[in-house]
Write a protein that holds these residues in place. Structure first.
Motif, PDB file in Angstrom:
ATOM      1  N   UNK A  29       0.812  -1.217   0.000  1.00 37.33           N
ATOM      2  CA  UNK A  29       0.000   0.000   0.000  1.00 37.33           C
ATOM      3  C   UNK A  29       0.844   1.266   0.000  1.00 37.33           C
ATOM      4  N   UNK A  30       0.191   2.360  -0.357  1.00 40.60           N
ATOM      5  CA  UNK A  30       0.832   3.678  -0.355  1.00 40.60           C
ATOM      6  C   UNK A  30       0.735   4.259   1.054  1.00 40.60           C
ATOM      7  N   UNK A  31       1.839   4.620   1.676  1.00 43.70           N
ATOM      8  CA  UNK A  31       1.744   5.246   2.996  1.00 43.70           C
ATOM      9  C   UNK A  31       1.021   6.589   2.938  1.00 43.70           C
ATOM     10  N   UNK A  32       0.285   6.906   3.997  1.00 50.80           N
ATOM     11  CA  UNK A  32      -0.257   8.253   4.139  1.00 50.80           C
ATOM     12  C   UNK A  32       0.914   9.195   4.376  1.00 50.80           C
ATOM     13  N   UNK A  33       0.879  10.361   3.756  1.00 53.48           N
ATOM     14  CA  UNK A  33       2.026  11.256   3.878  1.00 53.48           C
ATOM     15  C   UNK A  33       1.589  12.704   3.763  1.00 53.48           C
ATOM     16  N   UNK A  34       2.486  13.583   4.177  1.00 52.47           N
ATOM     17  CA  UNK A  34       2.215  15.008   4.128  1.00 52.47           C
ATOM     18  C   UNK A  34       3.538  15.730   3.998  1.00 52.47           C
ATOM     19  N   UNK A  35       3.481  17.032   3.778  1.00 52.69           N
ATOM     20  CA  UNK A  35       4.689  17.843   3.723  1.00 52.69           C
ATOM     21  C   UNK A  35       4.369  19.220   4.283  1.00 52.69           C
ATOM     22  N   UNK A  36       5.249  19.706   5.132  1.00 54.94           N
ATOM     23  CA  UNK A  36       5.123  21.041   5.704  1.00 54.94           C
ATOM     24  C   UNK A  36       6.400  21.797   5.361  1.00 54.94           C
ATOM     25  N   UNK A  37       6.258  22.893   4.619  1.00 54.33           N
ATOM     26  CA  UNK A  37       7.409  23.694   4.191  1.00 54.33           C
ATOM     27  C   UNK A  37       7.359  25.041   4.902  1.00 54.33           C
ATOM     28  N   UNK A  38       8.435  25.357   5.590  1.00 57.87           N
ATOM     29  CA  UNK A  38       8.519  26.644   6.280  1.00 57.87           C
ATOM     30  C   UNK A  38       9.697  27.431   5.741  1.00 57.87           C
ATOM     31  N   UNK A  39       9.437  28.655   5.279  1.00 57.57           N
ATOM     32  CA  UNK A  39      10.495  29.518   4.802  1.00 57.57           C
ATOM     33  C   UNK A  39      11.143  30.290   5.933  1.00 57.57           C
ATOM     34  N   UNK A  40      12.387  30.648   5.744  1.00 60.80           N
ATOM     35  CA  UNK A  40      13.121  31.438   6.725  1.00 60.80           C
ATOM     36  C   UNK A  40      12.399  32.771   6.932  1.00 60.80           C
ATOM     37  N   UNK A  41      11.941  33.060   8.157  1.00 60.86           N
ATOM     38  CA  UNK A  41      11.238  34.335   8.381  1.00 60.86           C
ATOM     39  C   UNK A  41      12.126  35.552   8.138  1.00 60.86           C
ATOM     40  N   UNK A  42      13.447  35.347   8.084  1.00 63.91           N
ATOM     41  CA  UNK A  42      14.355  36.452   7.786  1.00 63.91           C
ATOM     42  C   UNK A  42      14.448  36.745   6.297  1.00 63.91           C
ATOM     43  N   UNK A  51       8.503  16.110   6.638  1.00 61.42           N
ATOM     44  CA  UNK A  51       7.744  15.158   5.818  1.00 61.42           C
ATOM     45  C   UNK A  51       7.393  13.926   6.654  1.00 61.42           C
ATOM     46  N   UNK A  52       6.187  13.892   7.218  1.00 56.73           N
ATOM     47  CA  UNK A  52       5.751  12.701   7.941  1.00 56.73           C
ATOM     48  C   UNK A  52       5.080  11.695   7.013  1.00 56.73           C
ATOM     49  N   UNK A  53       5.284  10.421   7.284  1.00 58.44           N
ATOM     50  CA  UNK A  53       4.623   9.365   6.528  1.00 58.44           C
ATOM     51  C   UNK A  53       4.287   8.197   7.432  1.00 58.44           C
ATOM     52  N   UNK A  54       3.162   7.537   7.184  1.00 58.92           N
ATOM     53  CA  UNK A  54       2.704   6.453   8.056  1.00 58.92           C
ATOM     54  C   UNK A  54       2.186   5.327   7.167  1.00 58.92           C
ATOM     55  N   UNK A  55       2.803   4.174   7.294  1.00 55.56           N
ATOM     56  CA  UNK A  55       2.389   2.990   6.543  1.00 55.56           C
ATOM     57  C   UNK A  55       1.331   2.246   7.336  1.00 55.56           C
ATOM     58  N   UNK A  56       0.176   1.980   6.730  1.00 54.87           N
ATOM     59  CA  UNK A  56      -0.898   1.269   7.422  1.00 54.87           C
ATOM     60  C   UNK A  56      -0.389  -0.065   7.955  1.00 54.87           C
ATOM     61  N   UNK A  57      -0.543  -0.264   9.254  1.00 49.70           N
ATOM     62  CA  UNK A  57      -0.062  -1.493   9.880  1.00 49.70           C
ATOM     63  C   UNK A  57       1.434  -1.514  10.096  1.00 49.70           C
ATOM     64  N   UNK A  58       2.099  -0.391   9.802  1.00 53.58           N
ATOM     65  CA  UNK A  58       3.550  -0.325   9.904  1.00 53.58           C
ATOM     66  C   UNK A  58       3.998   0.918  10.641  1.00 53.58           C
ATOM     67  N   UNK A  59       5.240   1.314  10.436  1.00 52.05           N
ATOM     68  CA  UNK A  59       5.807   2.406  11.220  1.00 52.05           C
ATOM     69  C   UNK A  59       5.470   3.794  10.686  1.00 52.05           C
ATOM     70  N   UNK A  60       5.816   4.782  11.489  1.00 55.15           N
ATOM     71  CA  UNK A  60       5.765   6.191  11.126  1.00 55.15           C
ATOM     72  C   UNK A  60       7.207   6.653  10.903  1.00 55.15           C
TER      73      UNK A  60
END
Length: 311
Positions: A29-42, A51-60
């Motif tokens: 299966x395809x793991x559930x995943x996301x991405x959070x991009x933060x730019x330098x406030x300066x 980049x978090x990812x979670x495999x169903x029935x498996x690890x994060x």
């Protein structure tokens, strides 16, 4: 909890082992995943990406990585991309491993493209061209040669010639027949496999110059304003991606999809389609194939699992 520095990551995941592990992972299966991009406030233009990812029935698995393009100009130079990858038990949340993020990114990214080449490049391919001579270039050369053992010579091209010379020398020190080239168009005409690992904002590889049977690997255009090849290459080729998720946000495909040059139906398949037999890979020895390395947290999950299982 296991802790891996860069050397330990590379030792545990030689290219054949990683390519095989990635191939097997894409049969599931395809793991559930996301991405959070933060730019330098300066306002420096530097970024920090989670980049978090979670495999169903498996690890994060979570990759925490900084993208600092000016790092290579520091004294001494540092990788432009560095950070950490952490993996947690999917049932309890317990931490399982922490690994060097630059080495994991290098392994994941080059391994992803190498898996594409193992499926799509001709099995008699001999000439490999690496376009770009950044920190990832030698790893992409090694990974492609592991994926396609028929490859016998590597050409390196870079806008700054001395960097191509340095990468070629590094590869030769490791026993690979490699040399720097100054004429990109001539090298494209010769190459059987081309891997572009650049930050270019204009097309470098001209599709009209691709000979029949060429496999083109596009890695660097991870934002829509970047570009590594031209429209001719896209319309002449059968196009594959590692994942369709986010492909519209990449340079080469994003621009072509937005302009209407190609439709989403022009994407023949992704790694999951290929691994699970839903689509045919290369259809003939004359077919030109493109693999767009989109990336994503699911690949970090797969690579972290491979590392954990390798011990």
């Amino acid at each position: 909890m296991k802790v891996y520095d860069a050397a330990a990551v590379r030792a545990a995941l030689p290219w054949p082992v990683l390519i095989r592990a990635l191939s097997e992972a894409h049969r599931g299966p395809v793991p559930a995943s996301n991405v959070v991009v933060q730019g330098d406030p300066a306002g420096s233009g530097n970024q920090f990406i989670t980049l978090p990812g979670w495999l169903a029935g498996g690890p994060v698995a979570v990759k925490m990585v900084g993208v600092f393009p000016a790092n290579e100009k520091l004294t001494p130079p540092q990788p432009n991309v560095q950070g950490l990858v952490a993996m947690f038990d999917g049932s309890t949340g317990a931490p399982l491993l922490v690994a060097d993020g630059a080495a994991m990114t290098e392994r994941k990214t080059a391994g992803d493209s190498a898996l594409g080449a193992s499926l799509l490049a001709r099995d008699d391919a001999e000439m490999l061209l690496i376009v770009g001579a950044g920190a990832l270039a030698p790893h992409f050369a090694e990974a492609h040669m592991a994926a396609r053992p028929s490859l016998r010579r590597v050409m390196i091209w870079n806008r700054t010639a001395h960097k191509a010379v340095a990468v070629a020398a590094q590869l030769r020190a490791g026993g690979i027949d490699a040399g720097a080239v100054s004429d990109l168009d001539a090298a494209v005409r010769q190459a059987d496999v081309i891997s572009c690992v650049t930050m270019s904002d204009r097309p470098l590889v001209k599709g009209a110059l691709l000979k029949p049977g060429t496999h083109l690997d596009l890695v660097g255009a991870y934002m829509t304003e970047l570009r590594e090849t031209d429209d001719d290459a896209l319309v002449r080729s059968r196009i594959f991606v590692d994942t369709r998720r986010g492909m519209e946000n990449t340079g080469d495909l994003g621009q072509a999809l937005a302009s209407g040059l190609i439709s989403p139906d022009a994407i023949a398949g992704d790694h999951f389609d290929l691994a699970q037999g839903r689509v045919q890979a290369r259809q003939s020895s004359e077919e030109i194939t493109i693999f767009k390395n989109v990336g994503g947290a699911h690949l970090d999950v797969f690579t972290a699992i491979a590392l954990f299982e390798a011990g």
